[in-house]
Design a protein around this motif. Structure first.
Motif, PDB file in Angstrom:
ATOM      1  N   VAL A 107      54.825  18.390  64.126  1.00 27.72           N
ATOM      2  CA  VAL A 107      55.300  19.732  64.442  1.00 27.72           C
ATOM      3  C   VAL A 107      54.731  20.699  63.407  1.00 27.72           C
ATOM      4  O   VAL A 107      54.492  20.311  62.263  1.00 27.72           O
ATOM      5  CB  VAL A 107      56.850  19.809  64.478  1.00 27.72           C
ATOM      6  N   PRO A 108      54.519  21.962  63.796  1.00 32.76           N
ATOM      7  CA  PRO A 108      53.946  22.929  62.847  1.00 32.76           C
ATOM      8  C   PRO A 108      54.753  23.076  61.555  1.00 32.76           C
ATOM      9  O   PRO A 108      54.179  23.258  60.481  1.00 32.76           O
ATOM     10  CB  PRO A 108      53.937  24.237  63.640  1.00 32.76           C
ATOM     11  N   GLU A 109      56.070  22.976  61.627  1.00 29.61           N
ATOM     12  CA  GLU A 109      56.907  23.151  60.432  1.00 29.61           C
ATOM     13  C   GLU A 109      56.566  22.109  59.363  1.00 29.61           C
ATOM     14  O   GLU A 109      56.570  22.418  58.168  1.00 29.61           O
ATOM     15  CB  GLU A 109      58.393  23.081  60.800  1.00 29.61           C
ATOM     16  N   SER A 110      56.248  20.892  59.770  1.00 28.03           N
ATOM     17  CA  SER A 110      55.870  19.860  58.794  1.00 28.03           C
ATOM     18  C   SER A 110      54.606  20.271  58.047  1.00 28.03           C
ATOM     19  O   SER A 110      54.513  20.096  56.829  1.00 28.03           O
ATOM     20  CB  SER A 110      55.647  18.523  59.495  1.00 28.03           C
ATOM     21  N   GLY A 111      53.653  20.822  58.759  1.00 19.14           N
ATOM     22  CA  GLY A 111      52.427  21.303  58.117  1.00 19.14           C
ATOM     23  C   GLY A 111      52.694  22.445  57.164  1.00 19.14           C
ATOM     24  O   GLY A 111      52.126  22.501  56.068  1.00 19.14           O
ATOM     25  N   ARG A 112      53.582  23.369  57.559  1.00 17.82           N
ATOM     26  CA  ARG A 112      53.917  24.499  56.687  1.00 17.82           C
ATOM     27  C   ARG A 112      54.604  24.027  55.408  1.00 17.82           C
ATOM     28  O   ARG A 112      54.298  24.517  54.312  1.00 17.82           O
ATOM     29  CB  ARG A 112      54.791  25.504  57.432  1.00 17.82           C
ATOM     30  N   ILE A 113      55.521  23.072  55.539  1.00 21.07           N
ATOM     31  CA  ILE A 113      56.213  22.557  54.345  1.00 21.07           C
ATOM     32  C   ILE A 113      55.219  21.844  53.431  1.00 21.07           C
ATOM     33  O   ILE A 113      55.227  22.040  52.209  1.00 21.07           O
ATOM     34  CB  ILE A 113      57.377  21.623  54.734  1.00 21.07           C
ATOM     35  N   LEU A 114      54.344  21.038  54.012  1.00 23.17           N
ATOM     36  CA  LEU A 114      53.347  20.328  53.216  1.00 23.17           C
ATOM     37  C   LEU A 114      52.434  21.318  52.494  1.00 23.17           C
ATOM     38  O   LEU A 114      52.094  21.131  51.323  1.00 23.17           O
ATOM     39  CB  LEU A 114      52.536  19.393  54.124  1.00 23.17           C
ATOM     40  N   ARG A 115      52.070  22.391  53.176  1.00 24.77           N
ATOM     41  CA  ARG A 115      51.240  23.433  52.574  1.00 24.77           C
ATOM     42  C   ARG A 115      51.978  24.108  51.409  1.00 24.77           C
ATOM     43  O   ARG A 115      51.395  24.364  50.355  1.00 24.77           O
ATOM     44  CB  ARG A 115      50.850  24.454  53.638  1.00 24.77           C
ATOM     45  N   TRP A 173      47.476  22.301  56.514  1.00 22.48           N
ATOM     46  CA  TRP A 173      46.758  23.040  57.558  1.00 22.48           C
ATOM     47  C   TRP A 173      46.360  22.105  58.695  1.00 22.48           C
ATOM     48  O   TRP A 173      46.489  22.438  59.868  1.00 22.48           O
ATOM     49  CB  TRP A 173      45.478  23.660  56.994  1.00 22.48           C
ATOM     50  N   THR A 174      45.856  20.920  58.325  1.00 26.63           N
ATOM     51  CA  THR A 174      45.421  19.943  59.318  1.00 26.63           C
ATOM     52  C   THR A 174      46.583  19.498  60.195  1.00 26.63           C
ATOM     53  O   THR A 174      46.454  19.426  61.426  1.00 26.63           O
ATOM     54  CB  THR A 174      44.776  18.728  58.612  1.00 26.63           C
ATOM     55  N   LEU A 175      47.719  19.204  59.575  1.00 23.87           N
ATOM     56  CA  LEU A 175      48.900  18.786  60.327  1.00 23.87           C
ATOM     57  C   LEU A 175      49.379  19.898  61.253  1.00 23.87           C
ATOM     58  O   LEU A 175      49.731  19.652  62.412  1.00 23.87           O
ATOM     59  CB  LEU A 175      50.021  18.366  59.373  1.00 23.87           C
ATOM     60  N   GLU A 176      49.366  21.123  60.766  1.00 22.56           N
ATOM     61  CA  GLU A 176      49.786  22.256  61.590  1.00 22.56           C
ATOM     62  C   GLU A 176      48.846  22.431  62.788  1.00 22.56           C
ATOM     63  O   GLU A 176      49.293  22.659  63.913  1.00 22.56           O
ATOM     64  CB  GLU A 176      49.808  23.517  60.728  1.00 22.56           C
ATOM     65  N   GLU A 177      47.557  22.296  62.553  1.00 23.26           N
ATOM     66  CA  GLU A 177      46.584  22.430  63.644  1.00 23.26           C
ATOM     67  C   GLU A 177      46.715  21.264  64.628  1.00 23.26           C
ATOM     68  O   GLU A 177      46.647  21.460  65.851  1.00 23.26           O
ATOM     69  CB  GLU A 177      45.160  22.490  63.075  1.00 23.26           C
ATOM     70  N   ALA A 178      46.919  20.054  64.120  1.00 22.75           N
ATOM     71  CA  ALA A 178      47.102  18.897  64.999  1.00 22.75           C
ATOM     72  C   ALA A 178      48.346  19.079  65.865  1.00 22.75           C
ATOM     73  O   ALA A 178      48.337  18.745  67.061  1.00 22.75           O
ATOM     74  CB  ALA A 178      47.214  17.614  64.175  1.00 22.75           C
ATOM     75  N   ALA A 179      49.403  19.625  65.288  1.00 22.96           N
ATOM     76  CA  ALA A 179      50.636  19.865  66.054  1.00 22.96           C
ATOM     77  C   ALA A 179      50.391  20.909  67.138  1.00 22.96           C
ATOM     78  O   ALA A 179      50.882  20.778  68.261  1.00 22.96           O
ATOM     79  CB  ALA A 179      51.753  20.318  65.123  1.00 22.96           C
ATOM     80  N   ARG A 180      49.614  21.940  66.803  1.00 25.36           N
ATOM     81  CA  ARG A 180      49.303  22.975  67.791  1.00 25.36           C
ATOM     82  C   ARG A 180      48.492  22.391  68.951  1.00 25.36           C
ATOM     83  O   ARG A 180      48.792  22.633  70.125  1.00 25.36           O
ATOM     84  CB  ARG A 180      48.524  24.127  67.134  1.00 25.36           C
ATOM     85  N   ILE A 181      47.495  21.556  68.637  1.00 25.11           N
ATOM     86  CA  ILE A 181      46.670  20.936  69.671  1.00 25.11           C
ATOM     87  C   ILE A 181      47.510  19.986  70.519  1.00 25.11           C
ATOM     88  O   ILE A 181      47.393  19.959  71.756  1.00 25.11           O
ATOM     89  CB  ILE A 181      45.461  20.212  69.034  1.00 25.11           C
ATOM     90  N   ALA A 182      48.363  19.207  69.890  1.00 24.61           N
ATOM     91  CA  ALA A 182      49.240  18.279  70.625  1.00 24.61           C
ATOM     92  C   ALA A 182      50.153  19.050  71.572  1.00 24.61           C
ATOM     93  O   ALA A 182      50.384  18.627  72.704  1.00 24.61           O
ATOM     94  CB  ALA A 182      50.059  17.437  69.660  1.00 24.61           C
TER      95      ALA A 182
END
Length: 189
Positions: A107-115, A173-182
């Motif tokens: 999910v995008p939130e996971s990417g934002r927290i990781l960032r 960023w990668t996780l957020e983009e992967a979540a967006r694509i998924a």
């Protein structure tokens, strides 16, 4: 575990392991975030000589440094900054693991927290360089004129900290983009 997490985990043993480990890590990071200030306060009140040893080590002070009441207070303030940053990272990790434990993995939130974790860690690198220099000045103030010092140095630990932080930012960023694509792919189905 939420019903969404149970459904995901029930279908996939790897996801079940992620959920289980994340639940454990969410608890550990929350306990650690509370324990850091509690332990420091306990040492301050019940074992001040150990606090002095910790301050000298944390600030990388010279072995001949003697803490006066004034320099001890200043050293505690300086040493509290990286401790507070560490607690911040632990609380962000808690949020990340809590989301994972609920099945909120891609999910995008996971990417934002990781960032955010990466940004805090990147800031910590130069901050520790400045704090060590400030500590060297403060701790040498009781010395007679001519024996006061400022020590500025960059260690491999500082460089590793900054690089690790940048890595986490990019992974976020990668996780957020992967979540967006998924999410886009789910909408096509």
């Amino acid at each position: 575990m939420t019903s969404n997490a149970k459904a995901m985990a029930g279908d996939n043993p790897r996801l079940a392991r992620i959920v289980r480990v994340s639940r454990t890590m969410a608890t550990i990071t929350l306990i650690a975030a509370a324990a850091v200030p509690a332990i420091l306060l306990a040492v301050l009140f019940f074992d001040p000589p150990s606090l002095d040893d910790w301050l000298m080590e944390a600030l990388k002070a010279a072995s001949r440094t003697v803490l006066t009441p004034e320099t001890r207070i200043a050293a505690m303030v300086i040493a509290a900054v990286p401790a507070a940053v560490g607690v911040t990272v632990l609380l962000l990790l808690h949020r990340l693991f809590l989301g994972f434990s609920r099945g909120q993995i891609l999910v995008p939130e996971s990417g934002r927290i990781l960032r955010r974790i990466g940004i805090v860690i990147v800031v910590l690198g130069p901050l520790e360089i400045l704090l060590r220099a400030l500590a060297s000045v403060v701790l040498s103030l009781p010395n007679p004129p001519g024996e006061r010092q400022i020590v500025v140095g960059i260690s491999s630990d500082d460089i590793t900290t900054i690089i690790s932080g940048v890595l986490l930012i990019v992974l976020g960023w990668t996780l957020e983009e992967a979540a967006r694509i998924a999410d886009e792919n789910r909408q096509f189905v």
